[in-house]
Design an enzyme around this catalytic site. Structure first.
Site, short mmCIF file in Angstrom:
data_model
loop_
_atom_site.label_atom_id
_atom_site.label_comp_id
_atom_site.label_asym_id
_atom_site.label_seq_id
_atom_site.Cartn_x
_atom_site.Cartn_y
_atom_site.Cartn_z
N GLY A 1 8.15 5.63 4.98
CA GLY A 1 7.43 6.48 4.02
C GLY A 1 5.92 6.41 4.07
O GLY A 1 5.26 6.43 3.03
N ILE B 1 0.13 0.98 -4.59
CA ILE B 1 -0.54 0.26 -5.67
C ILE B 1 0.31 0.31 -6.95
O ILE B 1 -0.16 -0.02 -8.02
CB ILE B 1 -1.95 0.84 -5.93
CG1 ILE B 1 -1.89 2.36 -6.12
CG2 ILE B 1 -2.89 0.50 -4.79
CD1 ILE B 1 -3.23 3.00 -6.45
N ARG C 1 10.16 11.40 6.33
CA ARG C 1 10.63 12.80 6.40
C ARG C 1 10.38 13.43 7.76
O ARG C 1 11.21 14.15 8.28
CB ARG C 1 9.95 13.62 5.31
CG ARG C 1 10.57 13.35 3.96
CD ARG C 1 10.26 14.45 2.98
NE ARG C 1 10.90 14.17 1.71
CZ ARG C 1 10.30 14.16 0.53
NH1 ARG C 1 9.02 14.44 0.43
NH2 ARG C 1 10.99 13.88 -0.56
N CYS D 1 -16.44 -5.75 -11.73
CA CYS D 1 -17.68 -5.01 -12.02
C CYS D 1 -18.44 -4.79 -10.71
O CYS D 1 -18.68 -5.74 -9.98
CB CYS D 1 -18.54 -5.81 -12.99
SG CYS D 1 -20.19 -5.12 -13.20
N HIS E 1 -3.66 -2.36 0.17
CA HIS E 1 -4.71 -1.57 -0.48
C HIS E 1 -4.94 -2.03 -1.92
O HIS E 1 -5.32 -1.24 -2.78
CB HIS E 1 -4.38 -0.07 -0.41
CG HIS E 1 -4.44 0.46 1.00
ND1 HIS E 1 -3.89 1.65 1.40
CD2 HIS E 1 -5.02 -0.07 2.11
CE1 HIS E 1 -4.11 1.83 2.70
NE2 HIS E 1 -4.79 0.80 3.16
P1 OAD Z 1 0.95 9.65 2.81
O1 OAD Z 1 1.04 10.65 1.71
O2 OAD Z 1 -0.12 9.81 3.81
O3 OAD Z 1 2.33 9.61 3.61
C1 OAD Z 1 3.57 9.54 2.96
C2 OAD Z 1 4.65 9.89 3.97
O4 OAD Z 1 5.91 9.69 3.38
C3 OAD Z 1 4.58 11.35 4.43
O5 OAD Z 1 4.69 11.37 5.82
C4 OAD Z 1 5.78 12.01 3.76
O6 OAD Z 1 6.38 13.00 4.57
C5 OAD Z 1 6.72 10.84 3.61
N1 OAD Z 1 7.62 10.94 2.45
C6 OAD Z 1 7.33 11.34 1.19
N2 OAD Z 1 8.41 11.23 0.40
C7 OAD Z 1 9.43 10.76 1.18
C8 OAD Z 1 10.80 10.45 0.95
N3 OAD Z 1 11.35 10.56 -0.26
N4 OAD Z 1 11.53 10.00 2.00
C9 OAD Z 1 10.98 9.84 3.22
N5 OAD Z 1 9.71 10.12 3.49
C10 OAD Z 1 8.92 10.58 2.49
O7 OAD Z 1 0.90 8.21 2.11
P2 OAD Z 1 0.52 6.81 2.80
O8 OAD Z 1 0.85 6.82 4.24
O9 OAD Z 1 1.10 5.76 1.95
O10 OAD Z 1 -5.04 4.66 0.36
O11 OAD Z 1 -1.06 6.82 2.62
C11 OAD Z 1 -1.80 5.70 3.07
C12 OAD Z 1 -3.03 5.51 2.22
O12 OAD Z 1 -3.76 6.74 2.17
C13 OAD Z 1 -2.76 5.20 0.78
O13 OAD Z 1 -2.51 3.84 0.56
C14 OAD Z 1 -4.03 5.63 0.09
C15 OAD Z 1 -4.29 6.90 0.85
O14 OAD Z 1 -5.60 7.28 0.96
C16 OAD Z 1 -6.07 4.52 -0.50
O15 OAD Z 1 -6.19 5.19 -1.47
C17 OAD Z 1 -7.04 3.47 -0.15
#
Ligand code: OAD
Length: 310
Positions: free
Chosen positions: A245, A113, A271, A139, A131
Site C-alpha cells: 500500500g 502517522i 492496487r 516548538c 515519517h
Molecule cells: P500514496 O498515496 O503515495 O500511495 C498509496 C498507494 O496505496 C497507492 O499506490 C494506492 O494505489 C495504494 N492503495 C490505496 N488503497 C489501497 C488498498 N485498499 N489496497 C491496496 N492498495 C491501495 O501513499 P504513500 O506511499 O504512503 O509523507 O505516501 C508516502 C508519503 O508521501 C507519506 O508518508 C506522506 C506523503 O507525502 C509525508 O507527508 C512526509
C-alpha cells in the site's frame, strides 16, 4: 512488471512467508484506506487531489518544512483532517501483527502517522514510524517538546498552537506587546481561521514559537532510528521483504527495497504495480483481500472482519 525471478505466483508468496523468519514489512497509506482514511496520491480520493483550493504549486508543499516556517497556516488548514481519529484497524494491520505473533516479523517500516499498527498489536520495538507521528510536537523556535495530543484541541479549533515555554519566557520578560495585527497578518490569518473573532492568544504571531507535530516534513531528517536499525540490524538479517500500500514515491523510504541485498525476495501488494522498482512477485488488488487470501492459504485463522463498519 515483476522481474524475472524464480518466484512469481501467489503460491510462491505463501511458501516464502512460510519459510521466512525475518520479514521486513514496508507499508504506506494504502493499508488504512479501507477505514476511510485517504491516501496521498490516488487520483480523486487522495489527500493531494483535495488541496487545489490552497493554490500551491505542488500539494506536497503542505508538508514542506520551509513552507511551514514561512506560513504555518497552510499546514494547519489541513492538519485537522489528518489527525489520528480512530482506534479501528484493517485486516492488513492485523496481518502484520500475525506475522509478529508467529515470530516472523523483523521490522515494520511504516510511512503512516495514524499509529494503527500499534492498535493492531504490532509491538513498538518492531515498528519504525519513518515519517514520525502526531505523538509528540516540537516548538520550531526553541525546540520545546510536548505530548502531541495537547495541541489537538487548538488544531481542531482552527488555531495555530503556540509554544508554552516561549509564552512563559515572554511573560517572565515582562510580557510581549498585546497583539496588534497588521493588515497583512489579518489577511494571512483569514486563510486558516474559521472563526475570525477567536483570538485568545496574547502574543503577536512572530513572537511566540509555533508548535509543529513531529511528523517528518519534506526537508527534514527521518528519525535516527530509521537508518540505524536498517543498517546496523536489519540488512544482515532480513530474509523476505513485503511492501504493502505505498506508491514508493518518497525517498529515502522508497530506496529501502533496492538497497537491501538483491537476493532477498521481494513481494509488492497494492492496487497498481509500480514501474520504477521491479519486484519478484506483484500481488495486485485490494490489500485486505490479498492478505486474507494469503492467510487462508497459510491456514492461519483470520477472524478480522473484512472492512470494519463505520
Ligand atoms: P500514496 O498515496 O503515495 O500511495 C498509496 C498507494 O496505496 C497507492 O499506490 C494506492 O494505489 C495504494 N492503495 C490505496 N488503497 C489501497 C488498498 N485498499 N489496497 C491496496 N492498495 C491501495 O501513499 P504513500 O506511499 O504512503 O509523507 O505516501 C508516502 C508519503 O508521501 C507519506 O508518508 C506522506 C506523503 O507525502 C509525508 O507527508 C512526509
Amino acid at each position: 512488471r515483476a522481474k524475472l525471478s524464480k518466484y512469481n505466483s501467489l503460491e510462491d508468496a505463501v511458501d516464502l512467508i512460510q519459510q521466512s523468519k525475518n520479514i521486513i514489512l514496508l507499508t504506506g497509506a494504502g493499508i488504512s484506506t479501507s477505514l476511510g482514511i485517504p491516501d496521498f496520491r490516488s487520483k480523486g480520493t487522495g489527500l493531494y487531489s483535495k488541496l487545489e483550493h490552497l493554490g500551491l504549486n505542488d500539494p506536497q508543499e503542505v508538508f514542506d518544512i520551509d513552507v511551514f516556517r514561512q506560513d504555518p497556516t497552510i499546514f494547519y488548514s489541513v492538519a485537522k483532517d489528518i489527525l489520528p481519529s480512530t482506534d479501528r484497524y484493517t485486516p492488513t494491520h492485523k496481518f502484520i501483527a500475525m506475522l509478529n505473533e508467529r515470530g516472523k516479523l523483523l521490522t515494520n517500516y511504516s510511512q503512516n502517522i495514524d499509529n494503527l499498527e500499534v492498535k493492531a498489536g504490532v509491538p513498538k520495538d518492531k515498528l519504525i514510524q519513518c515519517h514520525g507521528s502526531f505523538g509528540t510536537a516540537t516548538c520550531i523556535q526553541c525546540g520545546f517538546k510536548m505530548e502531541g495530543e495537547k495541541i489537538f484541541p487548538e488544531i481542531k479549533a482552527d488555531k495555530i498552537p503556540r509554544c508554552p515555554r516561549c509564552i512563559q519566557t515572554l511573560r517572565a520578560a515582562g510580557g510581549a506587546p498585546k497583539r496588534k495585527r497588521s493588515a497583512g497578518l489579518e489577511k494571512k490569518r483569514r486563510r486558516w481561521s474559521a472563526d475570525e473573532s477567536s483570538d485568545d492568544s496574547e502574543y503577536d504571531m512572530p513572537t511566540a514559537g509555533i508548535m509543529k507535530p513531529d511528523i517528518t516534513f519534506f526537508g527534514e531528517a527521518l528519525p535516527d532510528e530509521f537508518s540505524r536499525r536498517l543498517t546496523e540490524n536489519d540488512r544482515d538479517k532480513v530474509d523476505l521483504v513485503i511492501v504493502i500500500g505505498t506508491s514508493l514515491k518518497v525517498t529515502p523510504v522508497s530506496e529501502i527495497v533496492s538497497w537491501l541485498p538483491s537476493h532477498i525476495p521481494q513481494i509488492y501488494i497494492s492496487r497498481q504495480a509500480v514501474s520504477h522498482i521491479n519486484f519478484d512477485i506483484d500481488l495486485l488488488g485490494d490489500c485486505d483481500v490479498v492478505v486474507t487470501e494469503l492467510c487462508r492459504r497459510l491456514s492461519w485463522p483470520f477472524k478480522h472482519e473484512m472492512v470494519p463498519k463505520g
